[in-house]
Design a protein around this motif. Structure first.
Motif, PDB file in Angstrom:
ATOM      1  N   PRO A  40       0.781  -1.243   0.000  1.00  9.42           N
ATOM      2  CA  PRO A  40       0.000   0.000   0.000  1.00  9.42           C
ATOM      3  C   PRO A  40       0.810   1.290   0.000  1.00  9.42           C
ATOM      4  O   PRO A  40       0.230   2.372  -0.073  1.00  9.42           O
ATOM      5  CB  PRO A  40      -0.803  -0.114   1.301  1.00  9.42           C
ATOM      6  N   ILE A  41       2.151   1.202   0.108  1.00  4.60           N
ATOM      7  CA  ILE A  41       2.958   2.404   0.211  1.00  4.60           C
ATOM      8  C   ILE A  41       3.457   2.839  -1.167  1.00  4.60           C
ATOM      9  O   ILE A  41       3.899   2.012  -1.967  1.00  4.60           O
ATOM     10  CB  ILE A  41       4.163   2.185   1.152  1.00  4.60           C
ATOM     11  N   VAL A  42       3.372   4.143  -1.427  1.00  4.81           N
ATOM     12  CA  VAL A  42       3.855   4.721  -2.691  1.00  4.81           C
ATOM     13  C   VAL A  42       5.037   5.640  -2.403  1.00  4.81           C
ATOM     14  O   VAL A  42       4.945   6.513  -1.531  1.00  4.81           O
ATOM     15  CB  VAL A  42       2.735   5.539  -3.376  1.00  4.81           C
ATOM     16  N   PRO A  43       6.186   5.470  -3.079  1.00  4.14           N
ATOM     17  CA  PRO A  43       6.460   4.370  -4.011  1.00  4.14           C
ATOM     18  C   PRO A  43       6.937   3.134  -3.267  1.00  4.14           C
ATOM     19  O   PRO A  43       7.523   3.230  -2.186  1.00  4.14           O
ATOM     20  CB  PRO A  43       7.581   4.945  -4.885  1.00  4.14           C
ATOM     21  N   ALA A  44       6.714   1.975  -3.858  1.00  2.00           N
ATOM     22  CA  ALA A  44       7.126   0.722  -3.227  1.00  2.00           C
ATOM     23  C   ALA A  44       8.613   0.458  -3.400  1.00  2.00           C
ATOM     24  O   ALA A  44       9.168  -0.418  -2.748  1.00  2.00           O
ATOM     25  CB  ALA A  44       6.315  -0.431  -3.822  1.00  2.00           C
ATOM     26  N   SER A  45       9.263   1.221  -4.276  1.00  2.00           N
ATOM     27  CA  SER A  45      10.648   0.931  -4.652  1.00  2.00           C
ATOM     28  C   SER A  45      11.682   1.487  -3.684  1.00  2.00           C
ATOM     29  O   SER A  45      12.838   1.062  -3.718  1.00  2.00           O
ATOM     30  CB  SER A  45      10.921   1.496  -6.050  1.00  2.00           C
ATOM     31  N   PHE A  46      11.290   2.444  -2.809  1.00  7.99           N
ATOM     32  CA  PHE A  46      12.299   3.060  -1.946  1.00  7.99           C
ATOM     33  C   PHE A  46      12.745   2.079  -0.866  1.00  7.99           C
ATOM     34  O   PHE A  46      11.907   1.502  -0.154  1.00  7.99           O
ATOM     35  CB  PHE A  46      11.749   4.319  -1.294  1.00  7.99           C
TER      36      PHE A  46
END
Length: 282
Positions: free
Chosen positions: A199-205
Motif C-alpha cells: 500500500p505504500i507509494v512508491p514501493a521501490s524506496f
C-alpha cells in the motif's frame, strides 16, 4: 483516434430553462472536480501509461466516456440558458446590484458564450490543468482518481437536491450511477495493485534508508488524547512492517536553527560599486 456519435450517452433535456441552475452546473463541468478534470486526468494517465496494457486500455476507456459526460453537461447547460434574458444579463455585468437582483445568473453565459456552456467553474474561474494528476505511478494516480470521483459525486448529489426539474434529475441520476461505478472501479484497481506491490507509494524506496521508528509513530501534538482511539494509533501497520506507536508530547530531535548573517549588499555583485546615498557625508 476518436469517433464521435451524435447521440448523447444518456438523456440530457431539462423541463424548462433555468439560467441560475445553469451556473451551478458549471461547477461539475469545469470546476476542480468536474467532468473536464476527470476527462483530462484519465486520458493523460492513459496516454502516458507504461504499465501492463490492460491499465492503459482501462484508463482510455473511462477517459473517453468522460468526454461524453462533458458533452452531456454542456448540452444541458445550453438548454437551461434557452430564453435567458440576455439584455438584462449584459446590464447586470455593469451593475452588481442588478446582478444580485437577477438572482445569480452568470452574465458571461450571455455576454461571452452566447448562452452556451464555458470551460469554467460556477464562479467563472477558468478550468486549469493544475487540477489533474498524472504522475506515472499507477497506485498514486488511481488514488487520486478515487478522490476525484468521490468529490465529484458529492457535488453532483448536492446539485441533485437543489432542483426539482425532472429532466435535470434524470441526467444527474445517471451521472451519480456512473460515479458510483467509477469509485468501485478505482477501489478494485487499487486493491489489485496493493496486492502486488503493497500500500505504500512508491514501493521501490529501500525501507532501511528511512528513519525506522518514524515510520510507525503517531505523534500527539494536542492537549487531549482522543486521537488514541483511532485505528491509526495502535495495532499492525497496513503495510505489514510493524505496529503503530502512539507518542504523547513528542520531543524535538533536531538542532536549534542558527543561520549565518545575510550577505552585505556591497559584496553581492563583485565589481559593482556600492550605492552611497549622501556622498561626502559621514
Amino acid at each position: 483516434m476518436f469517433y464521435h456519435i451524435k447521440e448523447l450517452q444518456f438523456r440530457a433535456k431539462p423541463e424548462k430553462p433555468d439560467p441560475v441552475y445553469a451556473r451551478k452546473l458549471q461547477e461539475v463541468l469545469g470546476g476542480q472536480y468536474g467532468e473536464m478534470s476527470v476527462m483530462m486526468q484519465y486520458l493523460f494517465q492513459g496516454f502516458n501509461c507504461r504499465a501492463e496494457q490492460k491499465y492503459r486500455d482501462m484508463l482510455l476507456d473511462i477517459g473517453t466516456e468522460e468526454i461524453g459526460h462533458v458533452e452531456m453537461l454542456s448540452t444541458m447547460i445550453a438548454q437551461l440558458l434557452d430564453g435567458a434574458p440576455a439584455d438584462q444579463a449584459e446590464e447586470a455585468a455593469k451593475d452588481p446590484i442588478i446582478a444580485a437582483a437577477l438572482g445569480g445568473m452568470n452574465p458571461q453565459h450571455a455576454i461571452v458564450t452566447g448562452l452556451g456552456a464555458a470551460p469554467t467553474d460556477s464562479n467563472g474561474y477558468p478550468w486549469n490543468s493544475k487540477y489533474i494528476v498524472s504522475c506515472g505511478n499507477l497506485l498514486a494516480d488511481f488514488r487520486a482518481n478515487l478522490n476525484a470521483e468521490s468529490q465529484g459525486l458529492l457535488q453532483v448529489v448536492r446539485l441533485y437536491e437543489q432542483t426539482t426539474d425532472p429532466g435535470i434529475r434524470d441526467m444527474l441520476s445517471f451521472m451519480i450511477a456512473r460515479d458510483i461505478m467509477h469509485q468501485n472501479q478505482w477501489l478494485a484497481a487499487i486493491e489489485e495493485i496493493e496486492q502486488m506491490d503493497g500500500p505504500i507509494v512508491p514501493a521501490s524506496f529501500p525501507r532501511e534508508r528511512a528513519v525506522e521508528e518514524a515510520t510507525r509513530q503517531f505523534l500527539n501534538f494536542s492537549e487531549g488524547e482522543e486521537s488514541r482511539q483511532g485505528r491509526w494509533a495502535s495495532g499492525p501497520l497496513p503495510d505489514g512492517t510493524g505496529n503503530f506507536e502512539y507518542v504523547v508530547k513528542p520531543q524535538p530531535e533536531g538542532q536549534i536553527p542558527i543561520l549565518g548573517p545575510a550577505p552585505d549588499h556591497q559584496h553581492s555583485a563583485p565589481g559593482v560599486k556600492p550605492y552611497v546615498a549622501n556622498p561626502g557625508k559621514s
